[in-house]
Scaffold this active site. Structure first.
Site, PDB file in Angstrom:
ATOM      1  N   HIS A   1      36.863 -14.991 -15.352  1.00  0.00           N
ATOM      2  CA  HIS A   1      36.628 -15.231 -13.963  1.00  0.00           C
ATOM      3  C   HIS A   1      35.261 -15.280 -13.733  1.00  0.00           C
ATOM      4  O   HIS A   1      34.882 -16.338 -12.930  1.00  0.00           O
ATOM      5  CB  HIS A   1      37.238 -14.206 -13.253  1.00  0.00           C
ATOM      6  CG  HIS A   1      38.845 -14.009 -13.536  1.00  0.00           C
ATOM      7  ND1 HIS A   1      39.892 -15.040 -13.106  1.00  0.00           N
ATOM      8  CD2 HIS A   1      39.472 -13.217 -14.066  1.00  0.00           C
ATOM      9  CE1 HIS A   1      40.904 -14.692 -13.734  1.00  0.00           C
ATOM     10  NE2 HIS A   1      40.715 -13.516 -14.234  1.00  0.00           N
TER      11      HIS A   1
ATOM     12  N   HIS B   1       2.947  -8.579  -3.414  1.00  0.00           N
ATOM     13  CA  HIS B   1       4.022  -9.851  -2.975  1.00  0.00           C
ATOM     14  C   HIS B   1       3.281 -10.898  -2.247  1.00  0.00           C
ATOM     15  O   HIS B   1       3.161 -12.078  -2.632  1.00  0.00           O
ATOM     16  CB  HIS B   1       5.311  -9.489  -2.401  1.00  0.00           C
ATOM     17  CG  HIS B   1       6.349  -8.829  -3.063  1.00  0.00           C
ATOM     18  ND1 HIS B   1       6.203  -7.740  -3.627  1.00  0.00           N
ATOM     19  CD2 HIS B   1       7.235  -9.541  -3.894  1.00  0.00           C
ATOM     20  CE1 HIS B   1       7.343  -7.433  -4.575  1.00  0.00           C
ATOM     21  NE2 HIS B   1       7.839  -8.810  -4.663  1.00  0.00           N
TER      22      HIS B   1
END
Length: 485
Positions: free
Chosen positions: A85, A395
């Site tokens: 799945h 970041h």
């Protein structure tokens, strides 16, 4: 036969219930063992108790073996892809890529009258590869020689020194100078001076951060004054971890077919990102002037959610799963827990811990715990805030150098919404509704980030300045560019 069939059908629910019960107990046992391995040993917990001084004692610190425990285990996606799945969801993403390719080819054929296979955007984004390779070689060789040489000289004279504090401070100062100028300012200057395109600059700056964090090696053995062998240090520089150990769990063989598959998936992710930009991003931001009013901005944000989320998935899959697993396989590095099931998070606190386990481990053991070791356990909130701020600054630094402009959207989202969600939506929040909330806000955040950074990029293209001052580089140009239309 009929009676036997009826009896079997009557026994089926009880049999399935018993199997389910045994399976649940088995899974719970595995989870309990995993948590026990990841947690600190009892000796370390006792050593860190307030009765013994714990983190308040500045004269000693926990030995490295009482930190992260490395065990042989697969990555989460490798285990999930064994389920049919889940593989179907993977196939759906491949089908979407095929449709992106077909739509691009068909539109280009209609517009140009021929098939366009030039990939100009990819060629531009990864341009100046010779500068990138030279910079990487300089960073790697300097990291291999300078820190190790300093560690060796420091360890050789440590026991014979009558002033151990001054001795350590001297070599620590030299190491800090190398970190700031050799690995810090040097690569950043090259990226800016040579005007590296975004993807090339991204490679340089990410490798810079990886080597800087790898140079936290003194923290791993500073109390025992033991320098690793050259082979151990070299393996550590390539291993997909930032936590040093003299030895890691190793696999017996290398599956080269697995390595080839992972690198092929990285390449496929790059082309996937290219087609997302071509089909979903560039058409949205091409008409720059229309996005400068409130209505255009709101529509732009919501139109950017889908490409932003797809790129988030691709970055995770290409780097944290494929790239790190490929290098781990080549090095026979057996601990593949580079991430956890972050998609099941019901709080941002769990999401931050499970999205990138490699960096989180470094922040936890070498930033958060060292902060508590210096100032005491009563400053846990301050330590968390400091680590959060450090992560936000790093970041934003990466994006500023890669894009060539300073626009602290990510920093503001990190320090405002991210900080609030981290403290308010903590691990006590359970249930599906919180997972839905986490995904909703994450989707919206990706749309905001992609929109604002893209508008700033196009503002630099549409409104160049002849003699920009320092203030011009700091002030967002997209705020005033519309006045020139």
């Amino acid at each position: 036969v009929f009676l036997s069939t009826v009896a079997a059908l009557q026994m089926k629910p009880a049999f399935m219930q018993r199997i389910d019960s045994h399976f649940t107990e088995f899974v719970n046992g595995l989870i309990a063992k995993s948590v026990q391995l990841e947690s600190s040993p009892p000796a370390f917990q006792a050593a860190c108790s307030e009765k013994d001084g714990g983190f308040k004692s500045k004269g000693s610190r926990a030995p490295p073996e009482h930190g992260k425990v490395f065990v042989a285990r697969k990555s989460v996606l490798d285990e999930l892809f064994e389920v049919e799945h889940i593989r179907t969801i993977y196939h759906m993403f491949i089908a979407l890529l095929i449709l992106f390719i077909l739509s691009t080819l068909i539109v280009d054929f209609i517009d140009e009258g021929r098939l366009v296979l030039e990939f100009d955007l990819l060629v531009y984004a990864f341009g100046k590869s010779s500068v990138v390779f030279s910079t990487w070689l300089y960073m790697f060789l300097s990291t291999l020689t300078v820190p190790y040489g300093l560690f060796l000289l420091w360890a050789q004279g440590y026991h014979s020194s009558s002033h151990k504090t001054i001795h350590s401070a001297f070599f620590g100062g030299l190491f800090t100078i190398f970190q700031i100028f050799g690995l810090g300012m040097g690569p950043a200057y090259i990226a800016v001076a040579y005007n590296l395109p975004p993807a090339s600059a991204f490679i340089v700056i990410l490798e810079q951060h990886y080597l800087v964090l790898n140079d936290s090696l003194p923290s791993a053995f500073s109390d025992t004054v033991q320098v690793p062998k050259v082979s151990q240090y070299l393996y550590f520089l390539f291993a997909p971890t930032l936590i040093y150990r003299d030895a890691y769990p190793r696999n017996p063989t290398i599956r080269w077919s697995y390595v080839a598959t992972k690198f092929a998936q990285v390449l496929g992710s790059l082309f996937y990102t290219y087609y997302i930009f071509v089909r979903l991003c560039i058409p949205t931001f091409r008409n720059y002037k229309e996005n400068l009013n409130v209505r255009g901005l709101v529509l732009c944000i919501f139109n950017s959610i889908l490409p932003g989320v797809l790129m988030l998935f691709l970055v995770f899959f290409a780097y944290l799963h494929c790239w790190l697993n490929a290098f781990a396989e080549m090095l026979r590095f057996a601990d593949r827990m580079f991430y956890k099931d972050w998609w099941n998070s019901t709080s941002y606190a769990k999401y931050y811990r499970t999205w990138n386990v490699v960096v989180h481990d470094w922040l936890y053991y070498y930033a958060y715990k060292d902060f508590l070791w210096l100032f005491g356990k009563k400053f846990k909130a301050v330590a968390m805030l400091s680590v959060f701020t450090l992560s936000a600054i790093v970041h934003e630094y990466v994006l500023a150098v890669c894009f060539g402009y300073f626009y602290p959207v990510l920093f503001c989202l990190f320090m405002c919404f991210g900080m609030v969600f981290n403290f308010i939506l903590n691990d006590r929040r359970k249930g599906p509704i919180w997972n839905v909330f986490m995904w909703s806000t994450l989707f919206l955040g990706q749309g905001v980030i992609l929109t604002l950074y893209s508008l700033e990029w196009y503002a630099y293209k549409h409104c160049p300045l002849k003699n920009p001052t320092f203030l011009d580089y700091v002030k967002p140009r997209s705020w005033t560019c519309h006045l020139k239309f």
